[in-house]
Design a protein around this motif. Structure first.
Motif, PDB file in Angstrom:
ATOM      1  N   LEU A   5      -2.674  10.960 -20.368  1.00 27.67           N
ATOM      2  CA  LEU A   5      -1.634  10.833 -19.198  1.00 27.67           C
ATOM      3  C   LEU A   5      -2.329  10.508 -17.947  1.00 27.67           C
ATOM      4  CD1 LEU A   5       1.058  13.203 -20.107  1.00 27.67           C
ATOM      5  CD2 LEU A   5       1.048  10.676 -20.432  1.00 27.67           C
ATOM      6  N   LEU A   6      -3.478  11.434 -17.537  1.00 28.32           N
ATOM      7  CA  LEU A   6      -4.087  11.360 -16.323  1.00 28.32           C
ATOM      8  C   LEU A   6      -4.715   9.934 -16.109  1.00 28.32           C
ATOM      9  CD1 LEU A   6      -4.723  12.573 -13.557  1.00 28.32           C
ATOM     10  CD2 LEU A   6      -6.565  13.877 -14.990  1.00 28.32           C
ATOM     11  N   ALA A   7      -5.474   9.524 -17.108  1.00 27.20           N
ATOM     12  CA  ALA A   7      -6.271   8.365 -17.067  1.00 27.20           C
ATOM     13  C   ALA A   7      -5.556   7.077 -16.747  1.00 27.20           C
ATOM     14  CB  ALA A   7      -7.349   8.351 -18.196  1.00 27.20           C
ATOM     15  N   VAL A   8      -4.512   6.938 -17.574  1.00 26.97           N
ATOM     16  CA  VAL A   8      -3.675   6.070 -17.355  1.00 26.97           C
ATOM     17  C   VAL A   8      -2.781   6.030 -16.078  1.00 26.97           C
ATOM     18  CG1 VAL A   8      -1.398   6.801 -18.660  1.00 26.97           C
ATOM     19  CG2 VAL A   8      -2.069   4.399 -18.432  1.00 26.97           C
ATOM     20  N   SER A   9      -2.450   7.182 -15.493  1.00 31.07           N
ATOM     21  CA  SER A   9      -1.857   7.091 -14.236  1.00 31.07           C
ATOM     22  C   SER A   9      -2.715   6.669 -13.176  1.00 31.07           C
ATOM     23  CB  SER A   9      -1.465   8.583 -14.057  1.00 31.07           C
ATOM     24  OG  SER A   9      -0.546   9.074 -14.941  1.00 31.07           O
ATOM     25  N   LEU A  10      -4.126   7.026 -13.193  1.00 28.31           N
ATOM     26  CA  LEU A  10      -5.111   6.711 -12.432  1.00 28.31           C
ATOM     27  C   LEU A  10      -5.285   5.226 -12.297  1.00 28.31           C
ATOM     28  CD1 LEU A  10      -7.333   9.496 -12.622  1.00 28.31           C
ATOM     29  CD2 LEU A  10      -6.243   9.074 -10.467  1.00 28.31           C
ATOM     30  N   GLU A  11      -5.351   4.725 -13.570  1.00 26.64           N
ATOM     31  CA  GLU A  11      -5.636   3.369 -13.885  1.00 26.64           C
ATOM     32  C   GLU A  11      -4.575   2.387 -13.373  1.00 26.64           C
ATOM     33  OE1 GLU A  11      -7.943   0.263 -16.905  1.00 26.64           O
ATOM     34  OE2 GLU A  11      -7.282   2.337 -17.529  1.00 26.64           O
ATOM     35  N   ILE A  12      -3.450   2.868 -13.406  1.00 26.38           N
ATOM     36  CA  ILE A  12      -2.340   1.903 -13.027  1.00 26.38           C
ATOM     37  C   ILE A  12      -2.247   1.992 -11.464  1.00 26.38           C
ATOM     38  CG2 ILE A  12       0.427   2.024 -12.611  1.00 26.38           C
ATOM     39  CD1 ILE A  12       0.800   3.276 -15.570  1.00 26.38           C
ATOM     40  N   LEU A  13      -2.600   3.012 -10.797  1.00 23.07           N
ATOM     41  CA  LEU A  13      -2.785   3.182  -9.395  1.00 23.07           C
ATOM     42  C   LEU A  13      -4.006   2.187  -9.041  1.00 23.07           C
ATOM     43  CD1 LEU A  13      -2.258   6.851  -8.586  1.00 23.07           C
ATOM     44  CD2 LEU A  13      -0.808   4.915  -8.097  1.00 23.07           C
ATOM     45  N   PHE A  14      -4.938   2.271  -9.760  1.00 21.75           N
ATOM     46  CA  PHE A  14      -6.213   1.427  -9.695  1.00 21.75           C
ATOM     47  C   PHE A  14      -5.714  -0.227  -9.742  1.00 21.75           C
ATOM     48  CE2 PHE A  14     -10.219  -0.956 -11.052  1.00 21.75           C
ATOM     49  CZ  PHE A  14     -10.935  -0.493  -9.871  1.00 21.75           C
ATOM     50  N   PHE A  15      -4.968  -0.345 -10.829  1.00 26.58           N
ATOM     51  CA  PHE A  15      -4.590  -1.768 -11.044  1.00 26.58           C
ATOM     52  C   PHE A  15      -3.796  -2.511  -9.668  1.00 26.58           C
ATOM     53  CE2 PHE A  15      -2.369  -5.447 -12.804  1.00 26.58           C
ATOM     54  CZ  PHE A  15      -3.382  -6.248 -13.390  1.00 26.58           C
ATOM     55  N   GLU A  16      -2.783  -1.657  -9.392  1.00 25.75           N
ATOM     56  CA  GLU A  16      -2.095  -1.888  -8.144  1.00 25.75           C
ATOM     57  C   GLU A  16      -2.900  -2.223  -6.943  1.00 25.75           C
ATOM     58  OE1 GLU A  16       0.756   1.383  -7.560  1.00 25.75           O
ATOM     59  OE2 GLU A  16       2.110   0.634  -9.353  1.00 25.75           O
ATOM     60  N   TRP A  17      -4.085  -1.202  -6.656  1.00 26.89           N
ATOM     61  CA  TRP A  17      -4.970  -1.416  -5.607  1.00 26.89           C
ATOM     62  C   TRP A  17      -5.478  -2.951  -5.768  1.00 26.89           C
ATOM     63  CZ3 TRP A  17     -10.311   1.238  -5.126  1.00 26.89           C
ATOM     64  CH2 TRP A  17     -10.764   0.902  -3.876  1.00 26.89           C
ATOM     65  N   PHE A  18      -6.174  -3.190  -7.160  1.00 26.98           N
ATOM     66  CA  PHE A  18      -6.449  -4.638  -7.615  1.00 26.98           C
ATOM     67  C   PHE A  18      -5.598  -5.569  -6.949  1.00 26.98           C
ATOM     68  CE2 PHE A  18      -6.568  -7.865 -10.642  1.00 26.98           C
ATOM     69  CZ  PHE A  18      -7.737  -8.707 -10.277  1.00 26.98           C
ATOM     70  N   GLN A  19      -4.325  -5.428  -7.382  1.00 26.49           N
ATOM     71  CA  GLN A  19      -3.208  -6.396  -6.898  1.00 26.49           C
ATOM     72  C   GLN A  19      -3.199  -6.889  -5.426  1.00 26.49           C
ATOM     73  OE1 GLN A  19      -0.106  -4.559 -10.130  1.00 26.49           O
ATOM     74  NE2 GLN A  19       0.642  -6.543  -9.000  1.00 26.49           N
ATOM     75  N   LYS A  20      -3.266  -5.772  -5.024  1.00 26.07           N
ATOM     76  CA  LYS A  20      -3.157  -6.079  -3.450  1.00 26.07           C
ATOM     77  C   LYS A  20      -4.480  -6.592  -2.898  1.00 26.07           C
ATOM     78  CE  LYS A  20      -0.128  -1.814  -2.836  1.00 26.07           C
ATOM     79  NZ  LYS A  20       0.036  -0.278  -2.190  1.00 26.07           N
ATOM     80  N   SER A  21      -5.404  -6.523  -3.389  1.00 24.75           N
ATOM     81  CA  SER A  21      -6.590  -7.048  -3.018  1.00 24.75           C
ATOM     82  C   SER A  21      -6.734  -8.183  -2.968  1.00 24.75           C
ATOM     83  CB  SER A  21      -7.850  -6.275  -3.432  1.00 24.75           C
ATOM     84  OG  SER A  21      -8.177  -6.534  -4.851  1.00 24.75           O
ATOM     85  N   GLN A  22      -5.845  -8.789  -4.258  1.00 24.09           N
ATOM     86  CA  GLN A  22      -6.078 -10.109  -4.487  1.00 24.09           C
ATOM     87  C   GLN A  22      -4.926 -11.227  -3.757  1.00 24.09           C
ATOM     88  OE1 GLN A  22      -8.480 -11.415  -6.773  1.00 24.09           O
ATOM     89  NE2 GLN A  22      -9.260  -9.462  -6.266  1.00 24.09           N
ATOM     90  N   ASN A  23      -4.099 -10.493  -3.153  1.00 16.53           N
ATOM     91  CA  ASN A  23      -2.847 -11.323  -2.380  1.00 16.53           C
ATOM     92  C   ASN A  23      -2.213 -12.301  -3.277  1.00 16.53           C
ATOM     93  OD1 ASN A  23      -3.139  -9.765   0.000  1.00 16.53           O
ATOM     94  ND2 ASN A  23      -4.914 -10.759   0.482  1.00 16.53           N
TER      95      ASN A  23
END
Length: 429
Positions: free
Chosen positions: A153-171
């Motif tokens: 649960l902790l890892a997937v929560s962090l990875e979802i946040l990480f993926f959202e960060w990736f999305q924002k960086s890609q515009n």
């Protein structure tokens, strides 16, 4: 990237085990398991270990096999490997294997050491995922089910946040729709291993992989690097678990060596030494035990006890880790285990056994009824649910709990067939 597909921001997508259970195809049949006579002595005694090795050789002879796999936890396996080397070539026809259950527990201890002072245990406590009294056991990897669930649960929560960060960086607003379409196509594919990503999906995954690798290298800051390394540790655990559950010998061998690196890095000395030795034995398996190698290549280094595609465990799954179809089977297995551990004149107490599936369902009905009553506590004129529909029966205008449906027995058919004879030592003298 298939292992990460299940967390691409789709609320209807199950977690890792459910995702793989739905997508992985396994045509192998369910296996049967027999229990050998119990040895009521210390399992780490040299004499007991030698006895188990001799019994394994006898089983190989009775089965017309040239060699046999014997699975131990590390405390016993290292003694067996030493005896095998000292008594060479007496036990050369045995292959000593490490049980995956204890390897996973040791690995959870490694992950726990990494995040012990990171603040993550306190975050888990604040959000209600982990009680204060369970933090120490969670960090040390003592509670397998709790570690497996909460780390995931902790890892997937962090990875979802990480993926959202990736999305924002890609515009790029099309990333989520493209990946959700990929998820739908993967779900409709009859064989996930033969599925090919679309050009757009593959391009997004390549950019995400590059972003991930740069973060692991520290290009996006030390904090991001630390949590990315934690996510990588959980990815490695998932690859190891999947290789065991699907009978993938190559994946199992590769992930085992990668886990050994972390055992070394975080001072888990025993597993660091002996996992490398076990890995070396796996690499030489084709020359030392060709018959076992062919069976392992066919995925027979793990036991399939249910019809679920990813419910397999390594040979010799340790006591307490039993995969059963339902609670009645669990009750039966626990009864057998207790009978094997006690003298014939002492029968296990029935209250120490799990309930049958039917008895448990009646308890669930009553718990649901109680919940309905509690939820209506703030309603001025609540509608009282009918207790007779929720695990209760009425006799003489009084309510009594239904322990079992009338046509069900508390014992399985195999137990009912056994005629138990009461034996008194004094009468036999």
């Amino acid at each position: 990237m298939f292992s990460g597909c299940w967390m691409w921001q789709n609320p209807n997508t199950p977690m890792w085990a459910g995702w793989n259970a739905e997508r992985v195809y396994d045509c192998r049949k369910q296996m049967k398991v027999w229990y050998l006579p119990q040895i009521n002595q210390s399992p780490t005694s040299n004499a007991v270990v030698v006895e188990t090795m001799k019994r394994s050789q006898k089983l190989a002879e009775e089965s017309n096999k040239s060699c046999m796999v014997v699975t131990y936890d590390l405390a016993i396996a290292k003694i067996a490997l030493q005896i095998q080397a000292q008594e060479k070539p007496v036990f050369d026809n045995l292959f000593i294997s490490l049980g995956s259950f204890h390897v996973e527990k040791a690995y959870f201890c490694v992950i726990g050491k990494l995040i012990a002072e990171s603040g993550a245990p306190h975050i888990l406590n604040e959000c209600g995922a982990l009680a204060v009294g369970s933090i120490n056991g969670f960090i040390k990897g003592k509670h397998y089910n709790r570690c497996k669930r909460i780390h995931e649960l902790l890892a997937v929560s962090l990875e979802i946040l990480f993926f959202e960060w990736f999305q924002k960086s890609q515009n790029n607003p099309d990333i989520v729709p493209v990946l959700q379409n990929e998820l739908k196509c993967i779900s409709d594919s009859p064989d996930i291993n033969k599925y090919q990503h679309s050009k757009e999906g593959n391009d997004i995954l390549e950019r995400y992989r590059d972003f991930y690798e740069k973060t692991l290298a520290g290009d996006n800051g030390k904090t991001a690097q630390f949590w990315c390394s934690y996510i990588s540790l959980m990815h490695l655990y998932h690859r190891y678990s999947r290789s065991v559950r699907t009978g993938d010998l190559e994946g199992y061998t590769n992930t085992l060596l990668q886990m050994a690196n972390y055992f070394f890095a975080l001072n888990h000395h025993n597993y660091a030494r002996w996992t490398v030795k076990y890995h070396d034995n796996l690499l030489k398996l084709k020359e030392t035990h060709p018959e076992i190698y062919e069976e392992f290549k066919d995925g027979l280094f793990s036991v399939k006890r249910t019809n679920s595609p990813v419910a397999k465990r390594c040979f010799g799954a340790e006591p307490g880790f039993v995969c059963c179809q339902n609670m009645s089977e669990t009750r039966h297995d626990v009864w057998i285990s207790k009978m094997a551990n006690q003298k014939l004149s002492v029968a296990p107490k029935l209250k120490s056994l799990p309930p049958t599936s039917e008895a448990f369902m009646q308890h669930v009905y009553r718990a649901h009824y109680q919940t309905l009553v509690w939820k209506s506590s703030l309603v001025s004129e609540p509608e009282a649910p009918d207790p007779l529909k929720y695990g209760w029966t009425k006799r003489n205008d009084k309510l009594f709990p239904v322990m079992l449906p009338e046509n069900k027995s508390p014992a399985t058919e195999s137990i009912q067939m056994i005629k138990v004879l009461e034996w008194h030592p004094a009468d036999s003298c």
